[in-house]
Design a protein around this motif. Sequence first.
Motif, mmCIF file in Angstrom:
data_model
loop_
_atom_site.group_PDB
_atom_site.id
_atom_site.type_symbol
_atom_site.label_atom_id
_atom_site.label_comp_id
_atom_site.label_asym_id
_atom_site.label_seq_id
_atom_site.Cartn_x
_atom_site.Cartn_y
_atom_site.Cartn_z
ATOM 1 N N PRO A 6 0.826 -1.206 0.000
ATOM 2 C CA PRO A 6 0.000 0.000 0.000
ATOM 3 C C PRO A 6 0.857 1.251 0.000
ATOM 4 O O PRO A 6 2.022 1.234 0.405
ATOM 5 C CB PRO A 6 -0.805 -0.132 1.301
ATOM 6 N N VAL A 7 0.267 2.344 -0.471
ATOM 7 C CA VAL A 7 0.977 3.620 -0.490
ATOM 8 C C VAL A 7 1.160 4.094 0.948
ATOM 9 O O VAL A 7 0.205 4.110 1.726
ATOM 10 C CB VAL A 7 0.175 4.667 -1.288
ATOM 11 N N MET A 75 -3.232 5.703 -12.280
ATOM 12 C CA MET A 75 -3.365 4.688 -13.320
ATOM 13 C C MET A 75 -2.562 3.441 -12.958
ATOM 14 O O MET A 75 -3.062 2.317 -13.038
ATOM 15 C CB MET A 75 -2.856 5.248 -14.656
ATOM 16 N N ALA A 76 -1.304 3.656 -12.568
ATOM 17 C CA ALA A 76 -0.442 2.523 -12.231
ATOM 18 C C ALA A 76 -1.006 1.739 -11.042
ATOM 19 O O ALA A 76 -1.008 0.501 -11.044
ATOM 20 C CB ALA A 76 0.967 3.017 -11.919
ATOM 21 N N GLU A 77 -1.502 2.451 -10.041
ATOM 22 C CA GLU A 77 -2.070 1.782 -8.870
ATOM 23 C C GLU A 77 -3.337 1.012 -9.228
ATOM 24 O O GLU A 77 -3.574 -0.097 -8.725
ATOM 25 C CB GLU A 77 -2.353 2.803 -7.772
ATOM 26 N N ALA A 78 -4.144 1.581 -10.111
ATOM 27 C CA ALA A 78 -5.372 0.900 -10.527
ATOM 28 C C ALA A 78 -5.040 -0.381 -11.289
ATOM 29 O O ALA A 78 -5.703 -1.416 -11.119
ATOM 30 C CB ALA A 78 -6.226 1.826 -11.388
ATOM 31 N N LEU A 79 -4.001 -0.326 -12.129
ATOM 32 C CA LEU A 79 -3.603 -1.527 -12.860
ATOM 33 C C LEU A 79 -3.010 -2.554 -11.911
ATOM 34 O O LEU A 79 -3.299 -3.757 -12.020
ATOM 35 C CB LEU A 79 -2.597 -1.156 -13.950
ATOM 36 N N ASP A 80 -2.199 -2.112 -10.958
ATOM 37 C CA ASP A 80 -1.609 -3.026 -9.979
ATOM 38 C C ASP A 80 -2.674 -3.743 -9.160
ATOM 39 O O ASP A 80 -2.458 -4.865 -8.683
ATOM 40 C CB ASP A 80 -0.674 -2.272 -9.030
ATOM 41 N N ALA A 81 -3.813 -3.084 -8.966
ATOM 42 C CA ALA A 81 -4.868 -3.654 -8.133
ATOM 43 C C ALA A 81 -5.659 -4.750 -8.850
ATOM 44 O O ALA A 81 -6.430 -5.472 -8.216
ATOM 45 C CB ALA A 81 -5.828 -2.554 -7.673
ATOM 46 N N ARG A 82 -5.483 -4.878 -10.150
ATOM 47 C CA ARG A 82 -6.217 -5.902 -10.895
ATOM 48 C C ARG A 82 -5.589 -7.283 -10.672
ATOM 49 O O ARG A 82 -4.371 -7.395 -10.481
ATOM 50 C CB ARG A 82 -6.221 -5.584 -12.394
ATOM 51 N N PRO A 83 -6.402 -8.346 -10.711
ATOM 52 C CA PRO A 83 -5.863 -9.703 -10.532
ATOM 53 C C PRO A 83 -4.806 -10.019 -11.584
ATOM 54 O O PRO A 83 -4.962 -9.676 -12.754
ATOM 55 C CB PRO A 83 -7.109 -10.596 -10.707
ATOM 56 N N MET A 95 -8.970 -0.324 -15.431
ATOM 57 C CA MET A 95 -8.101 0.764 -14.986
ATOM 58 C C MET A 95 -8.683 2.115 -15.408
ATOM 59 O O MET A 95 -8.637 3.097 -14.658
ATOM 60 C CB MET A 95 -6.705 0.584 -15.585
ATOM 61 N N PHE A 96 -9.253 2.171 -16.602
ATOM 62 C CA PHE A 96 -9.814 3.424 -17.115
ATOM 63 C C PHE A 96 -11.039 3.899 -16.342
ATOM 64 O O PHE A 96 -11.500 5.027 -16.545
ATOM 65 C CB PHE A 96 -10.163 3.291 -18.597
ATOM 66 N N ASP A 97 -11.558 3.062 -15.467
ATOM 67 C CA ASP A 97 -12.711 3.484 -14.655
ATOM 68 C C ASP A 97 -12.384 4.733 -13.827
ATOM 69 O O ASP A 97 -13.282 5.497 -13.482
ATOM 70 C CB ASP A 97 -13.166 2.361 -13.726
ATOM 71 N N ILE A 98 -11.105 4.940 -13.512
ATOM 72 C CA ILE A 98 -10.755 6.108 -12.708
ATOM 73 C C ILE A 98 -10.955 7.407 -13.486
ATOM 74 O O ILE A 98 -10.965 8.487 -12.893
ATOM 75 C CB ILE A 98 -9.305 6.034 -12.175
ATOM 76 N N THR A 99 -11.110 7.313 -14.808
ATOM 77 C CA THR A 99 -11.306 8.526 -15.617
ATOM 78 C C THR A 99 -12.773 8.899 -15.774
ATOM 79 O O THR A 99 -13.073 9.992 -16.268
ATOM 80 C CB THR A 99 -10.710 8.340 -17.030
ATOM 81 N N LEU A 139 4.952 3.819 -17.599
ATOM 82 C CA LEU A 139 4.632 3.115 -16.356
ATOM 83 C C LEU A 139 3.762 1.892 -16.625
ATOM 84 O O LEU A 139 3.958 0.822 -16.038
ATOM 85 C CB LEU A 139 3.895 4.061 -15.393
ATOM 86 N N LEU A 140 2.805 2.057 -17.515
ATOM 87 C CA LEU A 140 1.881 0.962 -17.808
ATOM 88 C C LEU A 140 2.523 -0.091 -18.702
ATOM 89 O O LEU A 140 2.282 -1.290 -18.521
ATOM 90 C CB LEU A 140 0.613 1.514 -18.464
#
Length: 211
Positions: A6-7, A75-83, A95-99, A139-140
Amino acid sequence: MSDTNPVPIRERTRRLAQTELTAVAQDLFAAQGYDNTTVDQIAAAAGMSKRTFFRYFPSKDDLVIGKYDLFADRMAEALDARPKNEPVWESLRRMFDITLDYVQDEHQRARSEAMDEIVRSTPQLYARYLEKMQRVQELLIGRIAVRLNDDEHDPSDPRPAAIVGAAFACMQAARHAWFASDRSEAFGSYLDDAMATLKIDRASRITAIAT
């Protein structure tokens, strides 16, 4: 879910302060213009000293461009959170849901568009913006490369960059189409449709789907 660390609290606090300063600055820029807004005014509106402002941003220009660093991190954190076993194309879509709020929420969209206009109309800011957007994709790309190559990053593999580039192209296409519509349908549906026009096979090759 991923087991990514976690951050840290200090970093989360810093990001919250940067986000608040950016929001305050955006309102001032919209009201009185970028050039007419000073660091003193931004700091005062945020309830902090000028010295404290400089703990978070070296300059007013850095505040404007800093939002793209925050965007890259999110973006990077959202991608990292995916299975980790999820198909990479699906992970990028989620990941794009954050937009979504930045496009669909009228207030956030107005702020974002005002900032984008400032960036586009200021040469030194636009040059830095292009650098930041490159960082977002890099990053992605590194993260997608690790997924495709069994936890190794092979710089000679063109697939990660192609996949990430295609995903961002889909997002931009969806955004343009949604703005051209009557906006009665959620932006997420346009994003789904755009990304559904492509598929990635087991070898992680991109294929366009004819309709």
